[in-house]
Design a protein around this motif. Sequence first.
Motif, short mmCIF file in Angstrom:
data_model
loop_
_atom_site.label_atom_id
_atom_site.label_comp_id
_atom_site.label_asym_id
_atom_site.label_seq_id
_atom_site.Cartn_x
_atom_site.Cartn_y
_atom_site.Cartn_z
N PHE A 123 14.68 -12.22 -4.18
CA PHE A 123 15.04 -11.36 -5.30
C PHE A 123 15.72 -10.07 -4.86
O PHE A 123 16.09 -9.24 -5.69
CB PHE A 123 13.80 -11.02 -6.14
N LYS A 124 15.90 -9.87 -3.56
CA LYS A 124 16.41 -8.59 -3.07
C LYS A 124 17.81 -8.29 -3.58
O LYS A 124 18.14 -7.12 -3.77
CB LYS A 124 16.35 -8.51 -1.55
N ASP A 125 18.63 -9.29 -3.81
CA ASP A 125 19.99 -9.04 -4.30
C ASP A 125 20.04 -8.83 -5.81
O ASP A 125 20.77 -7.98 -6.29
CB ASP A 125 20.92 -10.19 -3.91
N THR A 126 19.24 -9.58 -6.54
CA THR A 126 19.25 -9.47 -8.00
C THR A 126 18.34 -8.38 -8.52
O THR A 126 18.50 -7.93 -9.65
CB THR A 126 18.85 -10.81 -8.66
N ASN A 127 17.38 -7.97 -7.71
CA ASN A 127 16.43 -6.94 -8.11
C ASN A 127 16.14 -6.02 -6.92
O ASN A 127 15.03 -6.01 -6.38
CB ASN A 127 15.14 -7.60 -8.62
N PRO A 128 17.16 -5.25 -6.48
CA PRO A 128 17.01 -4.47 -5.25
C PRO A 128 15.94 -3.37 -5.31
O PRO A 128 15.52 -2.88 -4.28
CB PRO A 128 18.40 -3.87 -5.04
N LYS A 129 15.48 -3.03 -6.49
CA LYS A 129 14.45 -1.99 -6.61
C LYS A 129 13.05 -2.57 -6.72
O LYS A 129 12.09 -1.84 -6.95
CB LYS A 129 14.75 -1.09 -7.81
N LEU A 130 12.93 -3.87 -6.52
CA LEU A 130 11.62 -4.53 -6.59
C LEU A 130 10.70 -3.97 -5.51
O LEU A 130 11.06 -3.88 -4.34
CB LEU A 130 11.78 -6.04 -6.39
N VAL A 131 9.53 -3.56 -5.92
CA VAL A 131 8.51 -3.05 -5.01
C VAL A 131 7.26 -3.92 -5.19
O VAL A 131 6.83 -4.17 -6.31
CB VAL A 131 8.16 -1.58 -5.32
N VAL A 132 6.70 -4.35 -4.08
CA VAL A 132 5.48 -5.14 -4.11
C VAL A 132 4.37 -4.30 -3.49
O VAL A 132 4.49 -3.84 -2.35
CB VAL A 132 5.64 -6.46 -3.33
N ILE A 133 3.33 -4.07 -4.25
CA ILE A 133 2.19 -3.29 -3.78
C ILE A 133 0.99 -4.22 -3.67
O ILE A 133 0.63 -4.89 -4.63
CB ILE A 133 1.89 -2.12 -4.75
N ILE A 134 0.41 -4.24 -2.49
CA ILE A 134 -0.77 -5.07 -2.27
C ILE A 134 -1.95 -4.14 -2.07
O ILE A 134 -2.08 -3.49 -1.03
CB ILE A 134 -0.58 -5.99 -1.05
N ASP A 135 -2.78 -4.05 -3.08
CA ASP A 135 -3.97 -3.21 -3.02
C ASP A 135 -5.07 -3.95 -2.26
O ASP A 135 -5.14 -5.17 -2.30
CB ASP A 135 -4.41 -2.89 -4.45
N GLU A 136 -5.90 -3.20 -1.59
CA GLU A 136 -7.04 -3.77 -0.87
C GLU A 136 -6.59 -4.78 0.20
O GLU A 136 -7.16 -5.86 0.36
CB GLU A 136 -8.03 -4.41 -1.84
N PHE A 137 -5.54 -4.41 0.93
CA PHE A 137 -4.97 -5.28 1.95
C PHE A 137 -6.00 -5.77 2.97
O PHE A 137 -5.97 -6.96 3.33
CB PHE A 137 -3.79 -4.58 2.64
N PRO A 138 -6.91 -4.94 3.45
CA PRO A 138 -7.88 -5.45 4.43
C PRO A 138 -8.71 -6.64 3.92
O PRO A 138 -9.02 -7.56 4.67
CB PRO A 138 -8.79 -4.25 4.71
N TYR A 139 -9.04 -6.64 2.64
CA TYR A 139 -9.79 -7.76 2.08
C TYR A 139 -8.94 -9.02 2.04
O TYR A 139 -9.43 -10.13 2.25
CB TYR A 139 -10.31 -7.43 0.67
N LEU A 140 -7.66 -8.84 1.77
CA LEU A 140 -6.74 -9.98 1.76
C LEU A 140 -6.61 -10.57 3.16
O LEU A 140 -6.60 -11.79 3.33
CB LEU A 140 -5.38 -9.52 1.23
N VAL A 141 -6.55 -9.71 4.16
CA VAL A 141 -6.45 -10.17 5.55
C VAL A 141 -7.72 -10.92 5.96
O VAL A 141 -7.65 -11.86 6.76
CB VAL A 141 -6.15 -8.99 6.50
N ASP A 142 -8.87 -10.54 5.40
CA ASP A 142 -10.09 -11.29 5.67
C ASP A 142 -9.94 -12.75 5.25
O ASP A 142 -10.46 -13.65 5.90
CB ASP A 142 -11.29 -10.69 4.94
N GLN A 143 -9.22 -12.99 4.17
CA GLN A 143 -9.00 -14.34 3.66
C GLN A 143 -7.84 -15.05 4.34
O GLN A 143 -7.81 -16.27 4.40
CB GLN A 143 -8.74 -14.31 2.15
N ALA A 144 -6.86 -14.26 4.80
CA ALA A 144 -5.65 -14.82 5.42
C ALA A 144 -5.33 -14.00 6.67
O ALA A 144 -4.46 -13.14 6.64
CB ALA A 144 -4.50 -14.80 4.43
N PRO A 145 -6.02 -14.27 7.80
CA PRO A 145 -5.86 -13.44 8.99
C PRO A 145 -4.44 -13.37 9.55
O PRO A 145 -4.09 -12.40 10.21
CB PRO A 145 -6.81 -14.09 10.00
N ALA A 146 -3.63 -14.36 9.31
CA ALA A 146 -2.26 -14.36 9.84
C ALA A 146 -1.30 -13.55 8.97
O ALA A 146 -0.13 -13.38 9.33
CB ALA A 146 -1.74 -15.79 9.97
N LEU A 147 -1.77 -13.04 7.85
CA LEU A 147 -0.88 -12.35 6.91
C LEU A 147 -0.12 -11.18 7.52
O LEU A 147 1.08 -11.05 7.27
CB LEU A 147 -1.65 -11.92 5.67
N PRO A 148 -0.71 -10.30 8.31
CA PRO A 148 0.09 -9.20 8.88
C PRO A 148 1.28 -9.69 9.71
O PRO A 148 2.39 -9.16 9.59
CB PRO A 148 -0.91 -8.43 9.74
#
Length: 75
Positions: free
Chosen positions: A36-61
Amino acid sequence: MNLEAFKGAISAQLGSSPVLEGINSWEAVLYYLASFKDTNPKLVVIIDEFPYLVDQAPALPSTLRANEDETMRSR
């Protein structure tokens, strides 16, 4: 948040898509968002509570870093 919840949040903001529904990995969903970077260049993705997400998906970083590196190269 798990992958399915993240996909649901994307769908709520960007609209549903059969492509998004078929995605089954964090890597693929990040590439989907990058598409979506070309059609929506102002798109921002915010992932709250990232450490908890990494607990579920360790390869995510590493996945995020690889996606960012590739996205920046394609600019």
